[in-house]
Design a protein around this motif. Structure first.
Motif, short mmCIF file in Angstrom:
data_model
loop_
_atom_site.label_atom_id
_atom_site.label_comp_id
_atom_site.label_asym_id
_atom_site.label_seq_id
_atom_site.Cartn_x
_atom_site.Cartn_y
_atom_site.Cartn_z
N ALA A 262 0.78 -1.20 0.11
CA ALA A 262 0.17 0.03 0.09
C ALA A 262 0.84 1.21 0.04
N ILE A 263 0.23 2.37 -0.56
CA ILE A 263 0.77 3.49 -0.30
C ILE A 263 -0.18 4.48 0.17
N ALA A 352 -6.15 -1.34 -5.95
CA ALA A 352 -5.57 -0.17 -6.65
C ALA A 352 -4.20 -0.54 -7.53
N PRO A 353 -4.01 -0.09 -8.79
CA PRO A 353 -4.74 1.01 -9.33
C PRO A 353 -5.80 0.55 -10.27
N LEU A 354 -6.20 -0.92 -10.29
CA LEU A 354 -6.98 -1.06 -11.22
C LEU A 354 -8.39 -1.31 -10.89
N HIS A 389 2.34 3.73 -9.76
CA HIS A 389 1.11 4.07 -10.64
C HIS A 389 -0.02 4.66 -9.58
N VAL A 390 0.09 3.88 -8.39
CA VAL A 390 -0.83 4.40 -7.30
C VAL A 390 -0.52 5.60 -6.73
N VAL A 394 -2.44 9.00 -6.22
CA VAL A 394 -2.44 9.72 -4.87
C VAL A 394 -1.94 11.28 -4.83
N GLN A 395 -0.95 11.47 -5.46
CA GLN A 395 -0.04 13.03 -5.45
C GLN A 395 -1.05 13.82 -6.32
N ALA A 396 -2.19 13.41 -7.14
CA ALA A 396 -2.84 14.12 -7.91
C ALA A 396 -3.98 14.72 -7.11
N LEU A 397 -4.04 14.02 -5.90
CA LEU A 397 -5.33 14.27 -5.02
C LEU A 397 -4.79 15.05 -3.98
N THR A 398 -3.65 14.65 -3.38
CA THR A 398 -3.07 15.19 -1.94
C THR A 398 -1.87 16.14 -2.18
#
Length: 503
Positions: A262-263, A352-354, A389-390, A394-398
């Motif tokens: 997990a990340i 995640a991510p699929l 990929h995950v 995450v970075q796009a959101l946070t």
């Protein structure tokens, strides 16, 4: 001075650690239990065997206590489900997150016109891992059992009920069920209707720092503890792992690779992925954990061992020689990119991510030049590419990561850590403590007991760390390969379901 016990109820074993107030481990115990897989896609465990492991672990460490034990604080794996009768006796074994029999039910949930509203209310992706999907599946396939149940609970709720006679679920564990509304902090009416249950069939909801008093006297005597010893309800293992590696500030991400991976990153308010691909789970007031779990981590390396190194494994059985260490040494001699060999590690479906229960793994680019050394390194690279990929989602959101804290069994391998640092192009920090969820539970317990002022005290509790720095040449190679990795996923993801139907 007092001491506190952190209990981490995991998928394969329970780890119990005794800490002092400074977060230093004094004693630890680890007790395992079997996974039952007697039919396809099943992944069950015995609640009674887990309870015995918890009690045995606590008893083992209390023997080594040098100060009074101030409390016992709990961490537990997410997404578990047990059906109980009106006497709190199990009607089923525990269905773990890995039980995939609710795949069709999850597809039905995703096909609902208001499916995104369901995710937006719960913060939990629609997937067969969730108790929501499992309850839909049970109502459809085992209606008599579903109707017979008085209670639907998670493993931690079951354990606490046996230990102190109170049936509660913390917000963090509840948040991962798909049944909890993260805006109202109550069970979600829409989800309950889909699951065909009522709120009265679920445990009482409590905060993660809640203390339960009233340890069963027989158990207290066995554990050599006072019946008034507080049990701190605690949170989920993923959220507490972030706390236990000091990844609770904005931009500080925690990455875990054990059997799965997990990340995760902590934010001060809920953040939800517009596409429903990331979880958002409660940890403590103003602390929410956003991230994605992957099914495929160390279990992929075990598959490589069983498939490509079975002869060596047979020879090493019963000796102190490690086939895995030999494999990692071979992989270290292969250059970054495995001579153009890519592996998609989806051997166990994928979250995640699929979010595809029918996902299938693949080697791509295989030639006569490649050996099992390249195939081993490509597997390690594939696991890390998948997590990258995950991480991108995450970075796009946070926002961008400023630090990357690593935990899990993979941190014992310099080769694997190097691959991770190179693919992420980031220095990876490895905290000294391997028991991050147990430590996180203990820290949450210390705050509940008033022995630390707030959770940021974790900064003083991680005494030493080591770091793995990226290799610029390897970084360049991986930056060239990663877009190809993503293109391949997009190309063959549409055929996963077709392949899954072929027997």
């Amino acid at each position: 001075m007092t001491e506190i016990i952190g209990v981490d109820v995991g998928t394969t074993s329970t780890k119990v650690v005794l800490y002092d107030q400074a977060g230093t481990a004094i004693a630890s115990a680890n007790h395992g239990y079997p996974l039952y897989q007697t039919e396809p896609e099943m992944a069950e465990e015995s609640p009674a065997e887990i309870y015995d492991a918890v009690v045995a672990g606590i008893a083992e460490v209390t023997e080594k206590a040098t100060q009074p034990v101030a409390g016992i604080s709990f961490s537990a794996a997410m997404h578990s489900l047990i059906l109980l009768d009106d006497q709190f006796q199990p009607l089923t074994r525990m269905l773990t997150w890995a039980d995939n029999r609710a795949a069709a039910a999850a597809e039905q949930l995703r096909a609902l016109p208001n499916a995104h509203d369901l995710y937006a209310n719960t913060g939990t992706p629609l997937h067969p891992m969730t108790p929501l999907a499992k309850l839909v599946w049970l109502a459809q396939t085992k209606p008599k059992l579903h109707q017979q149940a008085r209670w639907f609970v998670d493993i931690k709720a079951y354990l606490l009920q046996r230990l102190c006679g109170q049936l509660v679920t913390d917000y963090s564990i509840a948040n991962a069920t798909g049944l909890f509304n993260l805006h109202t902090f109550d069970w979600d009416p829409q989800a309950l209707k889909l699951a065909q249950i009522t709120a009265t069939q679920l445990p009482q909801l409590v905060d993660t720092t809640t203390q339960l008093i009233g340890l069963n006297e027989t158990v207290a005597t066995k554990l050599k503890l006072s019946p008034t010893t507080p049990l701190i309800v605690g949170a989920s293992d993923g959220c507490l792992a972030n706390l236990g590696v000091n990844a609770i500030e904005p931009g500080v991400a925690a990455i875990t690779i054990g059997t799965s991976g997990a990340i995760r990153v902590v934010t001060d308010a809920p953040k939800l992925d517009p596409h429903g691909r990331l979880f958002c789970y409660y940890l403590a007031p103003h602390r929410w954990v956003v991230g994605g779990p992957v099914n495929n981590g160390g279990n992929v390396l075990r598959w490589v061992e069983d498939t490509l190194f079975s002869a060596e494994k047979a020879v090493n059985e019963g000796t102190d020689r490690s086939t895995i260490e030999m494999m990692l040494a071979l992989a270290a001699k292969v250059p970054a990119g495995s001579h153009g060999l890519l592996m998609h590690p989806y051997l166990n479906g994928e979250r995640a991510p699929l979010w595809e229960a029918t996902a299938r793994g693949a080697y791509f680019g295989l030639t006569a030049r490649h050996s099992r050394s390249e195939m081993t390194r490509a597997a390690l690279e594939g696991i890390c590419f998948n997590l990258a990929h995950v991480a991108k989602m995450v970075q796009a959101l946070t926002g961008p990561f400023t630090q990357l804290q690593a935990t899990g069994g993979f941190t014992r391998s310099e080769t694997w850590l190097g691959i991770l640092a190179d693919i992420f192009d980031t220095t990876v920090t490895i905290p000294d403590s391997m028991a991050s969820s147990s430590l996180g539970a203990a820290i949450l317990g210390l705050e509940s007991l008033g022995q630390i002022s707030n959770l940021t005290a974790v900064k003083t509790m991680i005494e030493s760390t080591r770091q793995q720095h990226p290799n610029p040449t390897n970084v360049q190679n991986y930056q060239e390969l990663y877009p190809i990795y993503e293109q391949l996923i997009a190309a063959y993801q549409p055929i996963f379901n077709q392949l899954s139907k072929f027997k």
